[in-house]
Design an enzyme around this catalytic site. Sequence first.
Site, PDB file in Angstrom:
ATOM      1  N   ASP A   1       0.882  -1.164   0.000  1.00  0.00           N
ATOM      2  CA  ASP A   1       0.000   0.000   0.000  1.00  0.00           C
ATOM      3  C   ASP A   1       0.926   1.223   0.000  1.00  0.00           C
ATOM      4  O   ASP A   1       2.115   1.110   0.289  1.00  0.00           O
ATOM      5  CB  ASP A   1      -0.842  -0.054   1.283  1.00  0.00           C
ATOM      6  CG  ASP A   1      -1.478   1.269   1.632  1.00  0.00           C
ATOM      7  OD1 ASP A   1      -2.244   1.763   0.783  1.00  0.00           O
ATOM      8  OD2 ASP A   1      -1.188   1.805   2.717  1.00  0.00           O
TER       9      ASP A   1
ATOM     10  N   ASP B   1      -0.182   5.169   0.831  1.00  0.00           N
ATOM     11  CA  ASP B   1      -0.453   6.194   1.864  1.00  0.00           C
ATOM     12  C   ASP B   1      -0.558   5.566   3.244  1.00  0.00           C
ATOM     13  O   ASP B   1      -1.405   4.727   3.482  1.00  0.00           O
ATOM     14  CB  ASP B   1      -1.736   6.944   1.510  1.00  0.00           C
ATOM     15  CG  ASP B   1      -1.537   7.806   0.268  1.00  0.00           C
ATOM     16  OD1 ASP B   1      -2.257   7.593  -0.724  1.00  0.00           O
ATOM     17  OD2 ASP B   1      -0.628   8.654   0.277  1.00  0.00           O
TER      18      ASP B   1
ATOM     19  N   GLY C   1     -10.098   6.800  -1.065  1.00  0.00           N
ATOM     20  CA  GLY C   1     -10.221   7.543  -2.319  1.00  0.00           C
ATOM     21  C   GLY C   1     -10.587   8.996  -2.062  1.00  0.00           C
ATOM     22  O   GLY C   1     -11.632   9.273  -1.447  1.00  0.00           O
TER      23      GLY C   1
ATOM     24  N   LYS D   1     -11.579  11.395  -4.129  1.00  0.00           N
ATOM     25  CA  LYS D   1     -12.822  11.857  -4.771  1.00  0.00           C
ATOM     26  C   LYS D   1     -14.043  11.335  -4.016  1.00  0.00           C
ATOM     27  O   LYS D   1     -15.003  12.053  -3.755  1.00  0.00           O
ATOM     28  CB  LYS D   1     -12.847  11.369  -6.233  1.00  0.00           C
ATOM     29  CG  LYS D   1     -11.830  12.051  -7.130  1.00  0.00           C
ATOM     30  CD  LYS D   1     -12.088  11.806  -8.608  1.00  0.00           C
ATOM     31  CE  LYS D   1     -11.784  10.380  -9.003  1.00  0.00           C
ATOM     32  NZ  LYS D   1     -10.313  10.096  -9.021  1.00  0.00           N
TER      33      LYS D   1
ATOM     34  N   ARG E   1     -14.070  10.549  -0.910  1.00  0.00           N
ATOM     35  CA  ARG E   1     -14.092  11.207   0.404  1.00  0.00           C
ATOM     36  C   ARG E   1     -14.787  12.571   0.279  1.00  0.00           C
ATOM     37  O   ARG E   1     -15.584  12.963   1.119  1.00  0.00           O
ATOM     38  CB  ARG E   1     -12.651  11.391   0.889  1.00  0.00           C
ATOM     39  CG  ARG E   1     -12.474  11.637   2.355  1.00  0.00           C
ATOM     40  CD  ARG E   1     -11.010  11.453   2.746  1.00  0.00           C
ATOM     41  NE  ARG E   1     -10.575  10.096   2.449  1.00  0.00           N
ATOM     42  CZ  ARG E   1      -9.344   9.769   2.051  1.00  0.00           C
ATOM     43  NH1 ARG E   1      -8.428  10.677   1.879  1.00  0.00           N
ATOM     44  NH2 ARG E   1      -9.042   8.515   1.816  1.00  0.00           N
TER      45      ARG E   1
ATOM     46  N   HIS F   1     -10.665  18.068  -6.802  1.00  0.00           N
ATOM     47  CA  HIS F   1      -9.710  16.998  -6.506  1.00  0.00           C
ATOM     48  C   HIS F   1      -8.424  17.161  -7.332  1.00  0.00           C
ATOM     49  O   HIS F   1      -7.316  16.895  -6.834  1.00  0.00           O
ATOM     50  CB  HIS F   1     -10.338  15.622  -6.758  1.00  0.00           C
ATOM     51  CG  HIS F   1      -9.462  14.509  -6.262  1.00  0.00           C
ATOM     52  ND1 HIS F   1      -8.705  13.727  -7.093  1.00  0.00           N
ATOM     53  CD2 HIS F   1      -9.178  14.110  -5.000  1.00  0.00           C
ATOM     54  CE1 HIS F   1      -8.002  12.871  -6.375  1.00  0.00           C
ATOM     55  NE2 HIS F   1      -8.280  13.077  -5.100  1.00  0.00           N
ATOM     56  N   ARG F   2      -8.561  17.633  -8.566  1.00  0.00           N
ATOM     57  CA  ARG F   2      -7.349  17.872  -9.374  1.00  0.00           C
ATOM     58  C   ARG F   2      -6.487  18.967  -8.735  1.00  0.00           C
ATOM     59  O   ARG F   2      -5.251  18.843  -8.686  1.00  0.00           O
ATOM     60  CB  ARG F   2      -7.741  18.270 -10.810  1.00  0.00           C
ATOM     61  CG  ARG F   2      -8.179  17.091 -11.677  1.00  0.00           C
ATOM     62  CD  ARG F   2      -8.269  17.454 -13.154  1.00  0.00           C
ATOM     63  NE  ARG F   2      -9.316  18.445 -13.413  1.00  0.00           N
ATOM     64  CZ  ARG F   2     -10.601  18.096 -13.627  1.00  0.00           C
ATOM     65  NH1 ARG F   2     -10.971  16.817 -13.569  1.00  0.00           N
ATOM     66  NH2 ARG F   2     -11.516  19.019 -13.878  1.00  0.00           N
TER      67      ARG F   2
ATOM     68  N   LYS G   1      -6.429  19.672  -5.553  1.00  0.00           N
ATOM     69  CA  LYS G   1      -5.858  19.068  -4.338  1.00  0.00           C
ATOM     70  C   LYS G   1      -4.616  18.258  -4.687  1.00  0.00           C
ATOM     71  O   LYS G   1      -3.601  18.331  -4.021  1.00  0.00           O
ATOM     72  CB  LYS G   1      -6.907  18.182  -3.654  1.00  0.00           C
ATOM     73  CG  LYS G   1      -6.399  17.347  -2.514  1.00  0.00           C
ATOM     74  CD  LYS G   1      -6.064  15.926  -2.964  1.00  0.00           C
ATOM     75  CE  LYS G   1      -5.461  15.156  -1.823  1.00  0.00           C
ATOM     76  NZ  LYS G   1      -5.023  13.800  -2.253  1.00  0.00           N
TER      77      LYS G   1
ATOM     78  N   THR H   1      -4.664   5.771  -4.039  1.00  0.00           N
ATOM     79  CA  THR H   1      -4.351   7.129  -4.511  1.00  0.00           C
ATOM     80  C   THR H   1      -4.061   7.113  -6.011  1.00  0.00           C
ATOM     81  O   THR H   1      -4.054   6.071  -6.650  1.00  0.00           O
ATOM     82  CB  THR H   1      -3.160   7.728  -3.727  1.00  0.00           C
ATOM     83  OG1 THR H   1      -3.094   9.135  -3.992  1.00  0.00           O
ATOM     84  CG2 THR H   1      -1.840   7.096  -4.117  1.00  0.00           C
TER      85      THR H   1
ATOM     86  N   ASP I   1      -1.673  -0.051   6.245  1.00  0.00           N
ATOM     87  CA  ASP I   1      -1.713   0.805   7.457  1.00  0.00           C
ATOM     88  C   ASP I   1      -3.124   0.989   7.978  1.00  0.00           C
ATOM     89  O   ASP I   1      -3.319   1.566   9.050  1.00  0.00           O
ATOM     90  CB  ASP I   1      -1.136   2.196   7.127  1.00  0.00           C
ATOM     91  CG  ASP I   1      -2.106   2.976   6.237  1.00  0.00           C
ATOM     92  OD1 ASP I   1      -2.604   4.020   6.676  1.00  0.00           O
ATOM     93  OD2 ASP I   1      -2.399   2.507   5.122  1.00  0.00           O
TER      94      ASP I   1
HETATM   95  C1  XBP Z   1      -5.115   6.101   0.832  1.00  0.00           C
HETATM   96  C2  XBP Z   1      -6.300   6.771   0.309  1.00  0.00           C
HETATM   97  C3  XBP Z   1      -6.110   7.877  -0.695  1.00  0.00           C
HETATM   98  C4  XBP Z   1      -5.490   9.099  -0.015  1.00  0.00           C
HETATM   99  C5  XBP Z   1      -5.825  10.364  -0.787  1.00  0.00           C
HETATM  100  O1  XBP Z   1      -4.573   5.370  -0.255  1.00  0.00           O
HETATM  101  O2  XBP Z   1      -7.409   6.397   0.642  1.00  0.00           O
HETATM  102  O3  XBP Z   1      -7.403   8.186  -1.173  1.00  0.00           O
HETATM  103  O4  XBP Z   1      -6.076   9.266   1.283  1.00  0.00           O
HETATM  104  O5  XBP Z   1      -5.298  10.225  -2.110  1.00  0.00           O
HETATM  105  P1  XBP Z   1      -3.739   4.008   0.053  1.00  0.00           P
HETATM  106  P2  XBP Z   1      -6.241  10.599  -3.361  1.00  0.00           P
HETATM  107  O6  XBP Z   1      -4.580   2.881  -0.514  1.00  0.00           O
HETATM  108  O7  XBP Z   1      -2.419   4.201  -0.655  1.00  0.00           O
HETATM  109  O8  XBP Z   1      -3.571   3.907   1.579  1.00  0.00           O
HETATM  110  O9  XBP Z   1      -6.847  11.957  -3.068  1.00  0.00           O
HETATM  111  O10 XBP Z   1      -5.309  10.595  -4.548  1.00  0.00           O
HETATM  112  O11 XBP Z   1      -7.274   9.495  -3.418  1.00  0.00           O
HETATM  113 MG    MG Z   2      -2.907   3.262   3.263  1.00  0.00          MG
END
Ligand code: XBP
Ligand code: MG
Length: 249
Positions: free
Chosen positions: A19, A21, A61, A63, A65, A91-92, A94, A133, A192
């Site tokens: 993963d 983030d 995600g 968008k 969220r 979102h773009r 952001k 992401t 995480d």
């Molecule tokens: C975590 C997410 C992502 C980020 C925001 O991704 O849920 O949506 O919070 O990034 P991961 P975006 O699966 O890597 O933990 O705004 O690009 O979605």
């Molecule tokens: Mg994550």
Amino acid sequence: MRRRTRQKGDLLLEALLFDVDGTLADTEELHRQAFNAAFVEHGLEWDWGPAKYAQLLAVAGGKERLARYLDSLVLEEEERERLRARLPEIHRTKTRFYQAFFAAGRCPLRPGVARLIADARAAGLKLAIASTTTASNVEALLDATLGEPPHRLFHALVCGDQVAQKKPAPDAYRLALELLQVHPARALAFEDSPNGVRAAKAAGLAVVVTPTRWNADADFGDADLVRPSLEGLGLSELERIFARRDAVA
Ligand code: XBP
Ligand code: MG
């Protein structure tokens, strides 16, 4: 770096799936700040404080969220739909702020990540990314931290909108396994968040969890190993997790 071809009697493990983030780097504070910077640029009086963002992280995600937050507001329906039409542009914006923050060196890799990636590559394991992401965010993170593009470090990269269902659905992990041509029983996922653990488990993977402050109190019930970070976690210990699983299977 030359990748060693796998020899007979090598590790049971054939692949590591990461993963992004919260796992490769503790990025969610940067995402939060990028969302708020985008709200200001778009003239919105929205402001996601840490407590609000921790709640919103239940939605994978960015968008999605934003859409969940919009649906939670008390608004005239016409105004709500007008704002909904603007979410992709917000979102773009952001994402632009997020990548600028990364370029400014505002988020290092978490402890142990770089070494585990290097050890796994040297041992001939296949590596993949399975993230919610956007791909350009992953490129920004790897460029700013390891100075390499994703395809030089990972054999497969599965991000955001490449799959129909984001985490906790297993789609990203299933596609990553398909691209690697590796059976889930020979691969390990690193996550995480509860959404991420559910996604990896639904794809049949063993999961190592390294929570951050955003998920410190979460219940990671069926994770195979929970650690504060990947620091000091070597391939031999990961192999032992595997051997235990095999013994049970
Ligand atoms: C975590 C997410 C992502 C980020 C925001 O991704 O849920 O949506 O919070 O990034 P991961 P975006 O699966 O890597 O933990 O705004 O690009 O979605
Ligand atoms: Mg994550």
